[in-house]
Design a protein around this motif. Structure first.
Motif, PDB file in Angstrom:
ATOM      1  N   ASN A   1      -9.963  36.775  44.013  1.00 43.08           N
ATOM      2  CA  ASN A   1     -10.074  37.255  45.390  1.00 43.08           C
ATOM      3  C   ASN A   1     -11.132  38.341  45.472  1.00 43.08           C
ATOM      4  OD1 ASN A   1      -7.832  35.753  46.642  1.00 43.08           O
ATOM      5  ND2 ASN A   1      -6.568  36.981  45.266  1.00 43.08           N
ATOM      6  N   SER A   2     -11.940  38.283  46.500  1.00 42.12           N
ATOM      7  CA  SER A   2     -12.950  39.305  46.736  1.00 42.12           C
ATOM      8  C   SER A   2     -12.732  39.890  48.117  1.00 42.12           C
ATOM      9  CB  SER A   2     -14.362  38.686  46.635  1.00 42.12           C
ATOM     10  OG  SER A   2     -15.348  39.674  46.684  1.00 42.12           O
ATOM     11  N   ASN A   3     -12.490  41.215  48.161  1.00 42.55           N
ATOM     12  CA  ASN A   3     -12.276  41.909  49.425  1.00 42.55           C
ATOM     13  C   ASN A   3     -13.459  42.845  49.660  1.00 42.55           C
ATOM     14  OD1 ASN A   3     -10.903  44.593  50.798  1.00 42.55           O
ATOM     15  ND2 ASN A   3     -10.172  42.673  51.676  1.00 42.55           N
ATOM     16  N   TRP A   4     -14.206  42.572  50.729  1.00 42.52           N
ATOM     17  CA  TRP A   4     -15.488  43.260  50.930  1.00 42.52           C
ATOM     18  C   TRP A   4     -15.439  44.282  52.050  1.00 42.52           C
ATOM     19  CZ3 TRP A   4     -20.009  44.516  49.082  1.00 42.52           C
ATOM     20  CH2 TRP A   4     -21.024  44.932  49.950  1.00 42.52           C
ATOM     21  N   LYS A   5     -15.961  45.471  51.760  1.00 37.40           N
ATOM     22  CA  LYS A   5     -16.269  46.488  52.757  1.00 37.40           C
ATOM     23  C   LYS A   5     -17.670  47.001  52.433  1.00 37.40           C
ATOM     24  CE  LYS A   5     -11.481  47.915  53.517  1.00 37.40           C
ATOM     25  NZ  LYS A   5     -10.505  49.035  53.437  1.00 37.40           N
ATOM     26  N   PRO A   6     -18.395  47.535  53.434  1.00 37.15           N
ATOM     27  CA  PRO A   6     -19.794  47.935  53.177  1.00 37.15           C
ATOM     28  C   PRO A   6     -19.974  48.881  51.995  1.00 37.15           C
ATOM     29  CG  PRO A   6     -19.358  47.908  55.524  1.00 37.15           C
ATOM     30  CD  PRO A   6     -18.041  47.663  54.853  1.00 37.15           C
ATOM     31  N   LYS A   7     -18.976  49.725  51.750  1.00 41.03           N
ATOM     32  CA  LYS A   7     -19.117  50.702  50.671  1.00 41.03           C
ATOM     33  C   LYS A   7     -18.232  50.388  49.468  1.00 41.03           C
ATOM     34  CE  LYS A   7     -20.346  54.468  53.834  1.00 41.03           C
ATOM     35  NZ  LYS A   7     -20.021  55.847  54.299  1.00 41.03           N
ATOM     36  N   GLN A   8     -17.469  49.301  49.558  1.00 35.98           N
ATOM     37  CA  GLN A   8     -16.522  49.023  48.475  1.00 35.98           C
ATOM     38  C   GLN A   8     -16.231  47.526  48.357  1.00 35.98           C
ATOM     39  OE1 GLN A   8     -12.077  49.986  48.569  1.00 35.98           O
ATOM     40  NE2 GLN A   8     -12.872  51.691  47.341  1.00 35.98           N
ATOM     41  N   LEU A   9     -16.136  47.081  47.128  1.00 33.92           N
ATOM     42  CA  LEU A   9     -15.739  45.704  46.863  1.00 33.92           C
ATOM     43  C   LEU A   9     -14.567  45.715  45.888  1.00 33.92           C
ATOM     44  CD1 LEU A   9     -18.114  42.715  46.075  1.00 33.92           C
ATOM     45  CD2 LEU A   9     -15.968  42.987  44.878  1.00 33.92           C
ATOM     46  N   LYS A  10     -13.468  45.092  46.291  1.00 34.69           N
ATOM     47  CA  LYS A  10     -12.313  44.939  45.406  1.00 34.69           C
ATOM     48  C   LYS A  10     -12.250  43.487  44.958  1.00 34.69           C
ATOM     49  CE  LYS A  10      -9.330  48.592  47.279  1.00 34.69           C
ATOM     50  NZ  LYS A  10      -8.016  48.885  47.919  1.00 34.69           N
ATOM     51  N   PHE A  11     -12.291  43.287  43.662  1.00 38.55           N
ATOM     52  CA  PHE A  11     -12.241  41.930  43.105  1.00 38.55           C
ATOM     53  C   PHE A  11     -11.020  41.815  42.207  1.00 38.55           C
ATOM     54  CE2 PHE A  11     -13.232  38.595  40.059  1.00 38.55           C
ATOM     55  CZ  PHE A  11     -13.642  37.575  40.901  1.00 38.55           C
ATOM     56  N   THR A  12     -10.179  40.820  42.478  1.00 41.72           N
ATOM     57  CA  THR A  12      -8.943  40.669  41.705  1.00 41.72           C
ATOM     58  C   THR A  12      -8.904  39.326  40.992  1.00 41.72           C
ATOM     59  OG1 THR A  12      -7.747  39.805  43.633  1.00 41.72           O
ATOM     60  CG2 THR A  12      -7.614  42.172  43.231  1.00 41.72           C
ATOM     61  N   ILE A  13      -8.357  39.360  39.801  1.00 41.63           N
ATOM     62  CA  ILE A  13      -8.036  38.153  39.039  1.00 41.63           C
ATOM     63  C   ILE A  13      -6.517  38.096  38.968  1.00 41.63           C
ATOM     64  CG2 ILE A  13      -8.314  36.918  36.864  1.00 41.63           C
ATOM     65  CD1 ILE A  13     -10.793  38.640  36.335  1.00 41.63           C
ATOM     66  N   GLU A  14      -5.919  37.165  39.691  1.00 37.44           N
ATOM     67  CA  GLU A  14      -4.466  37.083  39.731  1.00 37.44           C
ATOM     68  C   GLU A  14      -3.914  36.507  38.427  1.00 37.44           C
ATOM     69  OE1 GLU A  14      -2.913  38.438  42.086  1.00 37.44           O
ATOM     70  OE2 GLU A  14      -4.455  38.632  43.635  1.00 37.44           O
ATOM     71  N   LYS A  15      -2.643  36.746  38.192  1.00 34.59           N
ATOM     72  CA  LYS A  15      -1.986  36.166  37.018  1.00 34.59           C
ATOM     73  C   LYS A  15      -2.098  34.644  37.067  1.00 34.59           C
ATOM     74  CE  LYS A  15       1.473  39.845  36.517  1.00 34.59           C
ATOM     75  NZ  LYS A  15       2.927  40.174  36.486  1.00 34.59           N
ATOM     76  N   LEU A  16      -2.329  34.059  35.931  1.00 36.50           N
ATOM     77  CA  LEU A  16      -2.455  32.602  35.861  1.00 36.50           C
ATOM     78  C   LEU A  16      -1.157  31.936  36.301  1.00 36.50           C
ATOM     79  CD1 LEU A  16      -4.138  30.481  33.168  1.00 36.50           C
ATOM     80  CD2 LEU A  16      -1.733  30.071  33.628  1.00 36.50           C
ATOM     81  N   SER A  17      -1.286  30.892  37.100  1.00 32.41           N
ATOM     82  CA  SER A  17      -0.122  30.081  37.464  1.00 32.41           C
ATOM     83  C   SER A  17      -0.240  28.724  36.790  1.00 32.41           C
ATOM     84  CB  SER A  17      -0.033  29.910  38.984  1.00 32.41           C
ATOM     85  OG  SER A  17      -1.155  29.204  39.473  1.00 32.41           O
ATOM     86  N   GLY A  18       0.887  28.166  36.395  1.00 34.76           N
ATOM     87  CA  GLY A  18       0.860  26.886  35.693  1.00 34.76           C
ATOM     88  C   GLY A  18       1.029  27.077  34.201  1.00 34.76           C
TER      89      GLY A  18
END
Length: 879
Positions: free
Chosen positions: A647-664
């Protein structure tokens, strides 16, 4: 009556729910989905509930619809369509049966053809040099499509086919109503006909194939040469000379017995290929049947009641179930189970006689071979054959045939491949480099190879000709170096490509899809040379020779609304705009959308297509986005799967990038995995990493030249990772055309060195002070048309192009657009000595072709398009 082998019998659900059926006079309507309605007409009321060659599933979910039935009329209405029938038992006509498409407000009248169809695909490109007309597809600008299934064969209880027994007045139509919901109707259609299969992961690597009398030793040496030169492969196809060709009975095209002169120990050779990580196929031409010279003849003849001593031919006949069963049991199963053949190349080209009236033998072979290979659930079904009509998406992969070696042939293939998405035919494989005739050209070879890397299946191939060569090292050191980069990139792309193979299976949307799937602006329907490669990228391959005075290739692209970035160097592009893009031999226009997340593997080992130990995520700024990576073992029919969501959450001054726990199932991925994060088109930033919510130390490596921030994580599938990038002055780095790039481009110009030096000085001044644009006037007499065009495009993001739509043979003129023509640009035109230009005025009610004095444009600030072809042609004029 003999029955078809059980594993060849397909499981269908052809009888619709009674709740979805409406009877009226001589008609039966089946509301299959809110967008699809079946219309059957038969004076004997003999309606069909069997599966047809095309439609296998009608037992779908109950549909919410309204019905109004009187003595005079019948009305059926869903959320997407409204059917009106004026009751008349005698016949159907354009006045008594209409359907309104609610999304587009279009009204279809019975018998009406569709003149706005976006087309589908074509059986073969054999002998084609350039463009051809395509068959009708499922999508249309009108928002509706009609499919006539009246004449297709029906499946019987035996598992095979028979003709319909209806009267001649019977009709069986499917009306699709979708408006602009293109992707949605494709998924609805797949509910009726079957899904796009998940192809084996190894099929997404590079293939080698050539029509040539290779021996086992020849192929070994060739594969080892690819390996030595670090050119990865995953498939080695063996063409028809694997079998005995010279005999006393046939033309030699058909054969099932190894040629021991070329392959003295075939099992040993196939095992060697497997040890190198390569899969293999054998070429088939089944039309001639089976004759006494074949190793398998005696056993097969006895099974069919033929005395082998009679030497009677066993004719190819798909009307006889005992022949079908024997065809696989004696001819194919031993070659798979004993010799190790992985799949078959059905190179059918000998006619239309199957033995069963109405059955195209190509369709029959595709269907039967596909299900035979997956018998007993031992491996994923897979064939390599030609398109055999609507519904062929169930039998991947497609072989497009023997194209002529020419720029025109290459130019047609992106459109041809992309448009096939309109019939769900996701997996075309072309003869990359061209098959025959034409003129061999190193540049053409490389451009075709680059397209192949960004096409569904990358397969190098040519015919039997000493002067046609698809080996990358046969075209010089520069071509080899560039080809190596792209062939390795193809294998690196497999995580991304395989995820979209899974998504195609789930959604019926192909890996390559037209721009108008995502953008319905008029321009999106006029760009045959470009396409979406999955959800994140637009590709627009270079398809014409390099200009001799600039040493650059040109491509014109349309980008939908939003920010866009060059995938390789991060250069930014404005959306809802046209752009002329220029590149050297080493470059291909690959454009990432804002927020794009593109997973790649590490540099590939020769024959490896496994889930990568090192995973590289290319992450672009500018928008929120998510991407779920799909992984499994790559070959099983019902595989355990692992899904990793980014997931990538974008704001002009900040970017939050998450790698979720693997499913499966975590066992699917390597036990140890390292993830490299490459944040592109960003400024240097403060970096924080949180592992399962706890702060973790991490160090970033920022490349100022490429505006790329690189991080690495030792990945554990049970953990959740969050990376936060912060820059208080703004994180996005919109990389404009840099002076270094312009300098490199000018360096390639065919100009005297002293002129290049002075030209670059003028360019630097122009960029430093916007008003300094008189350099165009100074250099106009020495710059070629193409050189001048490149400079204008790079400095002002404007230009001209002619776009030829392949299907209708129309010319669409594109004028390089400036959202607001500014003082600098109009001054540049004036400085070049051209005081008038042909413009399309989009804000004033004037003649769109009126000649307007550019001196007036400075004040008017119109939204317009300037015809730079006019400008260049008349740049010496003073009028």
């Amino acid at each position: 009556m003999e029955k078809l082998a059980e594993y060849l019998k397909i499981k269908t659900a052809p009888r619709a729910k009674s709740e979805n059926l409406v009877y009226c006079d001589n008609l039966r309507f089946t509301i299959l989905t809110e967008k699809i309605i079946r219309i059957e007409y038969d004076t004997d009321l003999n309606f069909v509930d069997q599966a047809s060659q095309l439609v296998w599933y009608r037992n779908l979910a109950e549909v919410d619809f309204k019905i109004k039935k009187t003595k005079e009329k019948l009305i059926i209405e869903t959320n997407q369509l409204k059917l009106n029938y004026l009751r008349n038992k005698k016949t159907l006509n354009s006045k008594n049966l209409t359907i309104k498409v609610k999304d587009s407000a279009e009204i279809w009248h019975y018998g009406e053809g569709n003149q706005q169809n976006f087309k589908g695909t074509h059986r073969t490109l054999d002998g084609i040099d350039g463009a051809i007309s395509l068959e009708e597809g499922l999508l249309s600008k009108s928002g509706w499509t009609i499919i006539d299934d009246s004449n297709s064969l029906l499946f019987t209880e035996s598992g095979w086919l028979e003709k319909r027994s209806n009267n001649s007045d019977y009709c069986d139509l499917y009306f699709l109503a979708y408006g602009t919901q293109y992707k949605s109707i494709l998924q609805d259609f797949s509910k009726l006909t079957g899904e796009i299969p998940l192809i084996p992961r190894w099929a997404l690597g590079n293939w080698w194939s050539r029509y040539w009398e290779y021996s086992a030793q020849d192929l070994k040496e060739l594969m080892l040469e690819f390996k030595k030169r670090k050119l990865p492969l995953s498939v080695c196809v063996i063409d028809m000379d694997w079998h005995q060709v010279k005999n006393d009975y046939t033309t030699g095209w058909t054969g099932y017995t190894w040629n021991k002169n070329l392959f003295p120990q075939p099992i040993k050779f196939i095992n060697w290929l497997h040890q190198q990580g390569l899969k293999t196929a054998l070429n088939l031409h089944p039309a001639d049947g089976v004759y006494p010279h074949e190793k398998q003849y005696s056993a097969m003849a006895k099974s069919l009641g033929i005395n082998p001593a009679s030497k009677q031919a066993i004719n190819f006949d798909l009307s006889k179930i005992d022949f079908i069963n024997a065809y696989f049991k004696f001819l194919h199963h031993p070659l798979e189970e004993q010799d190790g053949i992985d799949f078959w190349w059905l190179d059918w080209q000998q006619g239309d006689q199957s033995g069963l009236t109405g059955l195209d033998p190509l369709w029959g072979l595709n269907h039967l071979h596909y299900y035979d290979l997956g018998r007993e659930n031992k491996k994923r079904s897979f064939i390599f054959s030609r398109w055999s009509g609507l519904g062929s998406h169930r039998y991947p992969i497609g072989f497009s045939g023997d194209t002529v070696v020419s720029w025109d042939s290459l130019k047609f293939q992106p459109y041809f491949t992309t448009t096939a998405a309109n019939v769900l035919y996701s997996w075309w494989s072309h003869d990359i480099g061209g098959h025959c005739m034409g003129t061999e050209d190193p540049e053409l070879y490389l451009r075709w190879l680059q397209f192949g890397v960004f096409s569904p299946i990358m397969r190098l191939h040519s015919t039997k000709d000493d002067f046609l060569d698809r080996r990358p090292w046969a075209h010089g050191a520069e071509i080899l170096k560039i080809a190596r980069f792209y062939l390795q990139l193809r294998h690196q792309l497999i995580p991304y490509l395989y995820t979209h193979s899974y998504l195609a299976n789930q959604t019926a949307v192909s890996l390559l899809r037209p721009i108008y799937y995502e953008d319905q602006s008029p321009a999106a329907f006029a760009v045959p040379d470009q396409y979406f490669l999955g959800s994140e990228l637009i590709v627009a391959p270079f398809l014409e020779p390099t200009d001799q005075t600039t040493s650059l290739s040109k491509q014109t692209i349309w980008l939908p609304a939003g920010d866009w970035f060059n995938f390789f160097d991060g250069q930014s592009y404005k959306g809802a705009s046209w752009h002329n893009v220029y590149g050297s031999l080493a470059e291909v226009p690959v454009i990432a959308k804002a927020g794009a997340i593109v997973p790649l593997g590490a540099a590939s080992k020769f024959g490896s297509t496994d889930n990568p130990v090192e995973l590289e995520l290319n992450i672009f700024p500018g928008a929120d986005n998510s991407f779920e990576l799909y992984e499994d073992d790559g070959a099983a029919i019902n595989p355990a799967a692992a899904r990793t969501k980014f997931n990538s959450n974008w704001k002009p001054k900040q970017l939050k990038f998450t790698i979720e726990k693997l499913s499966g199932n975590a066992d699917v991925i390597p036990a140890e995995r390292r993830i490299k994060l490459k944040f592109k088109a960003v400024k240097n930033a403060e970096v924080k990493l949180y592992t399962d919510g706890k702060a973790t130390k991490i160090k970033g490596d920022y490349n100022l030249q490429n505006n790329c921030l690189c991080l690495e994580i030792d990945y554990q599938p049970t953990s959740r990772y969050e990376v936060v990038l912060t820059n208080q002055s703004g994180l996005l780095k919109k990389k404009d055309i840099s002076l270094s790039k312009i300098k490199r481009i000018i360096k390639n110009f065919k100009l005297e060195t002293v002129v290049k030096t002075e030209l670059f000085k003028a360019v630097k001044k122009a960029r430093q002070r916007d008003s300094e644009v008189d350099f165009l006037n100074r250099f106009c007499s020495v710059l070629s048309n193409s050189q001048l065009e490149v400079l204008i495009a790079l400095l002002y993001d404007a230009g001209t192009a002619q776009i030829k739509t392949a299907e209708f043979n129309n010319l669409v003129i594109f004028q390089g657009k400036l959202s607001e023509l500014n003082y600098n640009f109009s001054s540049a035109l004036l400085a070049a000595g051209h005081h008038k230009a042909q413009v399309n005025n989009t804000s004033a009610k004037t003649n769109p072709n009126k000649l307007i004095d550019l001196n007036q444009l400075k004040a008017d600030k119109w939204n317009l398009t300037v015809n730079f072809t006019k400008f260049i042609q008349h740049r010496y004029s003073s009028d």
